[in-house]
Write a protein that holds these residues in place. Sequence first.
Motif, short mmCIF file in Angstrom:
data_model
loop_
_atom_site.label_atom_id
_atom_site.label_comp_id
_atom_site.label_asym_id
_atom_site.label_seq_id
_atom_site.Cartn_x
_atom_site.Cartn_y
_atom_site.Cartn_z
N LEU A 10 0.83 -1.20 0.00
CA LEU A 10 0.00 0.00 0.00
C LEU A 10 0.86 1.25 0.00
CD1 LEU A 10 -2.74 -0.88 2.63
CD2 LEU A 10 -2.94 -0.93 0.15
N ALA A 11 0.58 2.16 -0.92
CA ALA A 11 1.25 3.45 -0.96
C ALA A 11 0.69 4.34 0.14
CB ALA A 11 1.04 4.10 -2.33
N ILE A 40 3.65 0.30 12.75
CA ILE A 40 2.74 1.40 13.12
C ILE A 40 2.31 2.15 11.87
CG2 ILE A 40 3.63 1.64 15.46
CD1 ILE A 40 5.25 4.06 14.42
N ALA A 41 2.46 1.50 10.72
CA ALA A 41 2.19 2.14 9.44
C ALA A 41 0.71 2.16 9.08
CB ALA A 41 2.97 1.44 8.33
N PHE A 42 -0.13 1.43 9.83
CA PHE A 42 -1.53 1.29 9.46
C PHE A 42 -2.48 1.72 10.56
CE2 PHE A 42 0.80 -1.73 6.92
CZ PHE A 42 0.28 -1.49 5.65
N VAL A 61 -0.64 5.01 6.91
CA VAL A 61 -0.40 6.36 7.42
C VAL A 61 1.09 6.67 7.53
CG1 VAL A 61 -2.61 6.51 8.64
CG2 VAL A 61 -0.60 5.59 9.82
N SER A 62 1.92 5.80 6.94
CA SER A 62 3.36 6.05 6.98
C SER A 62 3.74 7.01 5.85
CB SER A 62 4.13 4.73 6.83
OG SER A 62 4.06 4.28 5.50
N ALA A 63 5.00 7.33 5.77
CA ALA A 63 5.49 8.27 4.75
C ALA A 63 5.91 7.57 3.46
CB ALA A 63 6.67 9.07 5.31
N SER A 64 5.72 6.25 3.40
CA SER A 64 6.16 5.53 2.20
C SER A 64 5.28 4.31 1.97
CB SER A 64 7.62 5.10 2.35
OG SER A 64 7.75 4.24 3.46
N THR A 65 5.53 3.62 0.87
CA THR A 65 4.82 2.38 0.57
C THR A 65 5.26 1.31 1.57
OG1 THR A 65 4.66 2.95 -1.76
CG2 THR A 65 4.46 0.61 -1.19
N VAL A 66 4.29 0.52 2.04
CA VAL A 66 4.57 -0.52 3.02
C VAL A 66 3.96 -1.83 2.52
CG1 VAL A 66 4.20 -1.27 5.39
CG2 VAL A 66 4.58 1.14 4.90
#
Length: 83
Positions: A10-11, A40-42, A61-66
């Motif tokens: 996900l971007a 903690i990216a989601f 909600v992170s600053a990059s694709t995860v």
Amino acid sequence: METSWDLPSLALGATANVDVTVPGARRGDFADASLDTSSIAFVLDCHVWSNNSVRVTARNVSASTVDLAAAPLAVRVVKRRMP
């Protein structure tokens, strides 16, 4: 109810949905979900989508694709109380 969820890559700001069967769930019931990951990216959101089905949405909600590996997803439904 517990299942495994392999989120797609996900971007930033992108979302992914999964429907989880929870017997006895009805519209108006309260739903909660938890993804067993250290990321903690989601941010997760969920609601009873239809009878016996809860829709869980993950938003990056992170600053990059995860792209995470499959992780256990727990969903709980609490019946609403009628007066």
